[in-house]
Structure formats: C-alpha cells, structure tokens
Design an enzyme around this catalytic site. Structure first.
Site, PDB file in Angstrom:
ATOM      1  N   TYR A  57       0.808  -1.227   0.000  1.00  0.00           N
ATOM      2  CA  TYR A  57       0.000   0.000   0.000  1.00  0.00           C
ATOM      3  C   TYR A  57       0.841   1.277   0.000  1.00  0.00           C
ATOM      4  O   TYR A  57       0.311   2.358  -0.190  1.00  0.00           O
ATOM      5  CB  TYR A  57      -1.008  -0.003   1.156  1.00  0.00           C
ATOM      6  CG  TYR A  57      -2.231  -0.809   0.803  1.00  0.00           C
ATOM      7  CD1 TYR A  57      -3.125  -0.359  -0.161  1.00  0.00           C
ATOM      8  CD2 TYR A  57      -2.474  -2.056   1.378  1.00  0.00           C
ATOM      9  CE1 TYR A  57      -4.233  -1.104  -0.527  1.00  0.00           C
ATOM     10  CE2 TYR A  57      -3.576  -2.810   1.027  1.00  0.00           C
ATOM     11  CZ  TYR A  57      -4.449  -2.324   0.072  1.00  0.00           C
ATOM     12  OH  TYR A  57      -5.543  -3.074  -0.300  1.00  0.00           O
ATOM     13  N   ASP A  84      -9.411 -32.399   6.971  1.00  0.00           N
ATOM     14  CA  ASP A  84     -10.381 -33.130   6.153  1.00  0.00           C
ATOM     15  C   ASP A  84      -9.722 -34.361   5.546  1.00  0.00           C
ATOM     16  O   ASP A  84      -8.520 -34.360   5.267  1.00  0.00           O
ATOM     17  CB  ASP A  84     -10.895 -32.241   5.000  1.00  0.00           C
ATOM     18  CG  ASP A  84     -11.826 -31.142   5.495  1.00  0.00           C
ATOM     19  OD1 ASP A  84     -12.348 -31.263   6.607  1.00  0.00           O
ATOM     20  OD2 ASP A  84     -12.020 -30.148   4.753  1.00  0.00           O
TER      21      ASP A  84
END
Length: 353
Positions: free
Chosen positions: A95, A234
């Site tokens: 930025y 998972d």
C-alpha cells in the site's frame, strides 16, 4: 541487524561494480521453485540443498527489468526499517505504492526472493506477515510490546501474534497441541469447551493453508514445551497437503525449513480408514474432482510419503474409493460426535499415525 545491513550493502555494491564496468547489473538467487534444489530429510522436512541451481534477475532483459527495479526498491525499504528498528507488514509495503507494485502477490514473492537471496529469515528483514491464524486453550505469553495475552480464559480466541519471534514468558500446562485445518471446526471445538474437558490443551488453526506466523508459532510451542502435536484435517488431498506443510514444510519456503517445520506432527484424523470403520454413509461422502485426483497423485509421489508407510496406506484407501470427506461429516453420527467420542477415543487409545 548489522548482518542484514551488510548483506544489503553487498548486493548494492555488486550493482555499482557492474555499472562501473559498463555491464548490466544482475541479481542472483537460488531457484526456490525447482524440486531439484530440494532435499528431504526426516528430521527437517523439505530443505534447500547447499549448492543449488540459481536464477538471475537481469536489469537488461525486458522480462525481468521491472522485477529487478522492484527488488532494489524493497531492499531500500528494508534497509531503512532495519536501521530505524521499525517494522512493516507485507500489506504496508504494497500500500506504500500500489501503482508501482501492481499486486500484493508481487510484493509477497519479491520479499521471499530477497530473503532467499540474502539467506536471512524474513522476520529478520523487519517484514511481518498479516496473520490469519487463531490460537486458544491453555497458553499465556507476553508480546514484544509488553502486552500480556492469556488464551486460557474460556472460549476466547486470539489472533496468532504477528511477531512470533518477539513473544516471551510462555506458560502452559497443556498435555498436547491440536492443529485444526478449518476455522469452523476450531470454533465448534471451542464451543464444546474441548480445551478443558478432556485434558488441558492448546488449539491452533491456520484457517486453511497456514501462513508463516501460524507455522512459526507451532514451531515455537514445540521448541518451548516439546508437546505431542496432532493434526485434524479433512480426509481429502487438500487436507493432507496442509498437514504436510506443518510437518515437512513447503517447496517455496524450503530455504527456511529449519525454523518452520515440526517433523514430530502426527495425523490424528480424519483418516480415510475412519470413514469405513465408523460406517459413514456413502451419500455423506463427496466424489473426487479431477483436481483432487491430480493433487493426490502428486502427494503420492512426494519423498516424505515413502517414509510414512501408514500415511501411504491411507492415501491408497482414498485413491481406491475416489471419495473425500470433511471433518463435519462426523455430525451425521451425532452433533457433538467429534468432541464427545471421536477425539477422546483417538487421544486415549493412540489412534494417530
């Protein structure tokens, strides 16, 4: 800091020398993305070999001239920060001139390249990552600025500190550390008061693929307390890969493996073999996509799977069934099955690999 300043000065000196000899300056660094530069060692994980192939960022080639200029620009920013003992996040750097850098990923990649080129860990360059990981459970510590953090208070979640290196006075009576792949599962376990019910523990989630700070914190907790570390991911190729990043590291950060990997990490669940053992209904499972099949094939070829025969078997079960499951599939048995039955049984009877 003097080591960092000297390393940057050496790079700039080489640029001046080339210019004085009327040659186009070049920056040379190890090729981080080349598997030929990576070696697997059981005690460290994936790490970069000492004499590896390099790539050049040339100032006289249209393809790399912009990158050459951006690397010098970020080197000058790092030099200033180290001199003044200030810090910035990668986001701050992006930025500071969004038009110049173009995208956050350009900045991220250049910072990793600079770290690799200078052979200096990224946090020593005074560049911090924006943290996305969470930590909870039986742990308290003091941040670098003196802020005291006590994660032990009930269901409170704390963001992983952005300067893990600077935290001190770590105190914990935890019996183990549980790394949870997903934020939703992490929150569910907190709601069920899992950190206190079974035995005191610490829970961490990188909320998917872990960022650098989450990996650094797992390593710091391991170095400080030598706790057993379990992963709950998972039962799919993506979950296995995330677990492997904690345990063995990643190719792109292999030059920092010694500070990041924790080879003692154990796979607690969800195991593909659990799905059959628990009689999970087939209609609760998800069929493989082409991407899943490709990811699994790639995992099965990785050097660390060969030295883990039990993991290899689990991946073969997954490949044969062509089915995957999320941790949430356990709610098909009962809403609190994960915290009330599955995890206590696994931890009590040694159901990890």
């Amino acid at each position: 800091s003097s080591e960092v300043l000297k390393a940057i000065e050496n790079v700039v000196e080489d640029v001046f020398k080339s210019l004085a000899q009327k040659k186009a300056p070049v920056l040379t660094l190890a090729d981080r993305s080349d598997w030929r530069n990576i070696e697997f060692k059981d005690s460290v994980g994936l790490h970069m070999i000492p004499h590896c192939t390099t790539k050049q960022i040339r100032s006289d080639c249209p393809r790399s001239a912009t990158k050459f200029a951006l690397m010098l620009k970020i080197l000058s920013m790092i030099y200033k920060m180290v001199q003044t003992n200030t810090y910035a996040t990668k986001r701050d750097i992006y930025y500071s001139d969004t038009l110049l850098f173009g995208s956050q990923s350009v900045v991220d990649n250049i910072i990793n390249d600079i770290s690799c080129m200078l052979k200096i860990p990224r946090r020593s360059l005074h560049v911090l990552s924006t943290t996305k990981g969470f930590v909870a459970g039986n742990l308290s510590y003091t941040e670098e600025d003196g802020t005291k953090v006590n994660c032990t208070c009930g269901a409170t979640v704390f963001t992983v500190p952005s300067n893990v290196q600077g935290i001190k006075n770590l105190i914990s009576h935890a019996k183990f550390l549980l790394i949870v792949e997903k934020d939703a599962t992490f929150q569910r376990l907190l709601d069920d008061d899992f950190c206190n019910k079974l035995s005191p523990c610490i829970m961490i989630t990188g909320r998917g693929v872990p960022d650098l700070n989450t990996r650094l914190l797992v390593r710091k907790l391991w170095d400080t307390f030598q706790l057993p570390i379990f992963t709950l991911v998972d039962a799919d190729p993506h979950g296995v890969e995330i677990m492997c990043i904690y345990k063995y590291g990643s190719v792109s950060m292999s030059f920092e493996a010694h500070h990041l990997t924790v080879p003692s990490v154990k796979w607690l669940g969800l195991l593909p073999s659990d799905l059959e053992r628990l009689n999970i209904r087939k209609d609760a499972l998800i069929p493989f996509t082409k991407r899943d099949a490709a990811k699994l094939a790639s995992l099965q070829k990785r050097p660390y799977i060969a030295c883990q025969p039990t993991w290899k078997n689990e991946l073969e079960i997954m490949a044969a069934s062509k089915l995957k499951a999320e941790i949430q599939v356990l709610t098909s048995l009962s809403s609190d099955y994960l915290s009330r039955v599955y995890l206590p049984n696994k931890l009590q009877f040694g159901g990890w690999l």
